[in-house]
Design a protein around this motif. Sequence first.
Motif, PDB file in Angstrom:
ATOM      1  N   UNK A   1      35.890 -69.528  31.760  1.00  0.00           N
ATOM      2  CA  UNK A   1      34.505 -69.945  31.566  1.00  0.00           C
ATOM      3  C   UNK A   1      33.803 -70.182  32.893  1.00  0.00           C
ATOM      4  N   UNK A   2      34.544 -70.694  33.849  1.00  0.00           N
ATOM      5  CA  UNK A   2      33.954 -71.015  35.157  1.00  0.00           C
ATOM      6  C   UNK A   2      33.380 -69.779  35.835  1.00  0.00           C
ATOM      7  N   UNK A   3      33.995 -68.608  35.584  1.00  0.00           N
ATOM      8  CA  UNK A   3      33.505 -67.381  36.215  1.00  0.00           C
ATOM      9  C   UNK A   3      32.539 -66.628  35.298  1.00  0.00           C
ATOM     10  N   UNK A   4      32.070 -67.281  34.240  1.00  0.00           N
ATOM     11  CA  UNK A   4      30.973 -66.732  33.463  1.00  0.00           C
ATOM     12  C   UNK A   4      31.345 -65.860  32.285  1.00  0.00           C
ATOM     13  N   UNK A   5      32.619 -65.810  31.896  1.00  0.00           N
ATOM     14  CA  UNK A   5      33.006 -64.991  30.750  1.00  0.00           C
ATOM     15  C   UNK A   5      33.233 -65.869  29.524  1.00  0.00           C
ATOM     16  N   UNK A   6      33.031 -65.290  28.350  1.00  0.00           N
ATOM     17  CA  UNK A   6      33.251 -66.021  27.106  1.00  0.00           C
ATOM     18  C   UNK A   6      34.741 -66.064  26.794  1.00  0.00           C
ATOM     19  N   UNK A   7      35.204 -67.214  26.315  1.00  0.00           N
ATOM     20  CA  UNK A   7      36.637 -67.394  26.115  1.00  0.00           C
ATOM     21  C   UNK A   7      36.895 -68.320  24.932  1.00  0.00           C
ATOM     22  N   UNK A   8      37.966 -68.039  24.194  1.00  0.00           N
ATOM     23  CA  UNK A   8      38.387 -68.876  23.072  1.00  0.00           C
ATOM     24  C   UNK A   8      39.769 -69.431  23.354  1.00  0.00           C
ATOM     25  N   UNK A   9      39.991 -70.695  22.981  1.00  0.00           N
ATOM     26  CA  UNK A   9      41.319 -71.306  23.061  1.00  0.00           C
ATOM     27  C   UNK A   9      41.620 -71.933  21.712  1.00  0.00           C
ATOM     28  N   UNK A  10      42.836 -71.710  21.194  1.00  0.00           N
ATOM     29  CA  UNK A  10      43.171 -72.197  19.853  1.00  0.00           C
ATOM     30  C   UNK A  10      44.444 -73.027  19.863  1.00  0.00           C
ATOM     31  N   UNK A  11      44.504 -73.989  18.929  1.00  0.00           N
ATOM     32  CA  UNK A  11      45.663 -74.884  18.804  1.00  0.00           C
ATOM     33  C   UNK A  11      45.541 -75.645  17.493  1.00  0.00           C
ATOM     34  N   UNK A  12      46.600 -76.353  17.110  1.00  0.00           N
ATOM     35  CA  UNK A  12      46.513 -77.232  15.950  1.00  0.00           C
ATOM     36  C   UNK A  12      46.114 -78.627  16.413  1.00  0.00           C
ATOM     37  N   UNK A  13      45.892 -79.511  15.444  1.00  0.00           N
ATOM     38  CA  UNK A  13      45.325 -80.821  15.775  1.00  0.00           C
ATOM     39  C   UNK A  13      46.186 -81.634  16.732  1.00  0.00           C
ATOM     40  N   UNK A  14      47.492 -81.679  16.525  1.00  0.00           N
ATOM     41  CA  UNK A  14      48.326 -82.478  17.432  1.00  0.00           C
ATOM     42  C   UNK A  14      48.393 -81.841  18.813  1.00  0.00           C
ATOM     43  N   UNK A  15      48.141 -80.534  18.886  1.00  0.00           N
ATOM     44  CA  UNK A  15      48.102 -79.875  20.180  1.00  0.00           C
ATOM     45  C   UNK A  15      46.922 -80.311  21.021  1.00  0.00           C
ATOM     46  N   UNK A  16      45.835 -80.714  20.353  1.00  0.00           N
ATOM     47  CA  UNK A  16      44.682 -81.194  21.109  1.00  0.00           C
ATOM     48  C   UNK A  16      45.029 -82.452  21.896  1.00  0.00           C
ATOM     49  N   UNK A  17      45.986 -83.234  21.396  1.00  0.00           N
ATOM     50  CA  UNK A  17      46.441 -84.403  22.154  1.00  0.00           C
ATOM     51  C   UNK A  17      47.004 -83.981  23.505  1.00  0.00           C
ATOM     52  N   UNK A  18      47.754 -82.871  23.505  1.00  0.00           N
ATOM     53  CA  UNK A  18      48.360 -82.370  24.738  1.00  0.00           C
ATOM     54  C   UNK A  18      47.285 -81.893  25.711  1.00  0.00           C
ATOM     55  N   UNK A  19      46.190 -81.370  25.162  1.00  0.00           N
ATOM     56  CA  UNK A  19      45.119 -80.812  25.991  1.00  0.00           C
ATOM     57  C   UNK A  19      44.007 -81.810  26.288  1.00  0.00           C
ATOM     58  N   UNK A  20      44.202 -83.085  25.983  1.00  0.00           N
ATOM     59  CA  UNK A  20      43.101 -84.046  26.082  1.00  0.00           C
ATOM     60  C   UNK A  20      42.518 -84.178  27.485  1.00  0.00           C
ATOM     61  N   UNK A  21      43.331 -84.115  28.524  1.00  0.00           N
ATOM     62  CA  UNK A  21      42.805 -84.284  29.885  1.00  0.00           C
ATOM     63  C   UNK A  21      41.775 -83.213  30.218  1.00  0.00           C
ATOM     64  N   UNK A  22      42.111 -81.926  30.154  1.00  0.00           N
ATOM     65  CA  UNK A  22      41.073 -80.927  30.441  1.00  0.00           C
ATOM     66  C   UNK A  22      39.981 -80.878  29.379  1.00  0.00           C
ATOM     67  N   UNK A  23      40.313 -81.173  28.120  1.00  0.00           N
ATOM     68  CA  UNK A  23      39.306 -81.132  27.054  1.00  0.00           C
ATOM     69  C   UNK A  23      38.197 -82.135  27.309  1.00  0.00           C
ATOM     70  N   UNK A  24      38.547 -83.378  27.551  1.00  0.00           N
ATOM     71  CA  UNK A  24      37.531 -84.412  27.758  1.00  0.00           C
ATOM     72  C   UNK A  24      36.730 -84.140  29.031  1.00  0.00           C
ATOM     73  N   UNK A  25      37.421 -83.754  30.109  1.00  0.00           N
ATOM     74  CA  UNK A  25      36.713 -83.509  31.361  1.00  0.00           C
ATOM     75  C   UNK A  25      35.818 -82.274  31.289  1.00  0.00           C
ATOM     76  N   UNK A  26      36.178 -81.311  30.447  1.00  0.00           N
ATOM     77  CA  UNK A  26      35.366 -80.097  30.351  1.00  0.00           C
ATOM     78  C   UNK A  26      34.007 -80.368  29.721  1.00  0.00           C
ATOM     79  N   UNK A  27      33.869 -81.499  29.034  1.00  0.00           N
ATOM     80  CA  UNK A  27      32.564 -81.858  28.469  1.00  0.00           C
ATOM     81  C   UNK A  27      31.569 -82.223  29.563  1.00  0.00           C
ATOM     82  N   UNK A  28      32.071 -82.594  30.739  1.00  0.00           N
ATOM     83  CA  UNK A  28      31.188 -82.988  31.834  1.00  0.00           C
ATOM     84  C   UNK A  28      30.794 -81.818  32.716  1.00  0.00           C
TER      85      UNK A  28
END
Length: 247
Positions: free
Chosen positions: A87-114
């Motif tokens: 996304x940083x270089x301007x391309x569209x991208x999808x990332x997929x996971x199940x709900x408990x997997x979002x816990x593992x990704x919380x650090x980049x997920x929350x920071x990516x909102x900023x």
Amino acid sequence: MSKGLLEEPPARRPLAPSPHSRSPLLLGDEAVALGALHGGISAAYGYPGTPSTEIFETLVARADDHGVVAHWCTNEKTAYEQALGASMVGTRVLVSMKHVGLNVAMDPFVNSALVRIHGGLVVVVADDPGMHSSQNEQDSRVLADFAGVPCLEPSTQQEAYDMTRAAFDLSEGLCVPVMVRLVTRLCHGRSEVTSSPPRARTKPSRAPEPRDWTLLPANSRRLWDQLLSRREETEAAVAHWSEDGGG
């Protein structure tokens, strides 16, 4: 409201008919994958986990035909970080996971909102109410609200396709990641899905403001204020797409 956020998507074009229906019968997961491919993604990353696995299996199977990079990753955190880089270089991208997997990704997920999203970033999270194949049934909508990002909730396979396509426009218009939240019954149920003309993939480009991707405290405070200031715009855009499934 950002230009284009509330515009209707182009008229849908049917896929090739199957012997038994006018449009193909797709799992909700397959509909999401097709929506991403037709939404103009250049890359996709994911980590397996029922009920989300078929999303990425579909993407991997079709990636070469569409000229898309699709990689299974070591875990959900590395998957999200690779998606954020695309996304940083301007391309569209999808990332997929199940709900408990979002816990593992919380650090980049929350920071990516900023950070000020450059290429559309869509995170598809499959919740598992009733714990058919999971250790809990947590609600990912709570985490979307916690991070301050939009959350689209399709209720049919057609909406899964339409909302996934729409999510990339929302992400780029609002400059934030967008969550598409599924549930097990939708992921693994089948229904006819009518598609829209595929969009061209975006070419890599430099982010307009590199400092908007560097979360030093001074930048973070400024970006946090911007995120809060877009709250009403975000709610209006999500309400529009949630009401009619993107068209």
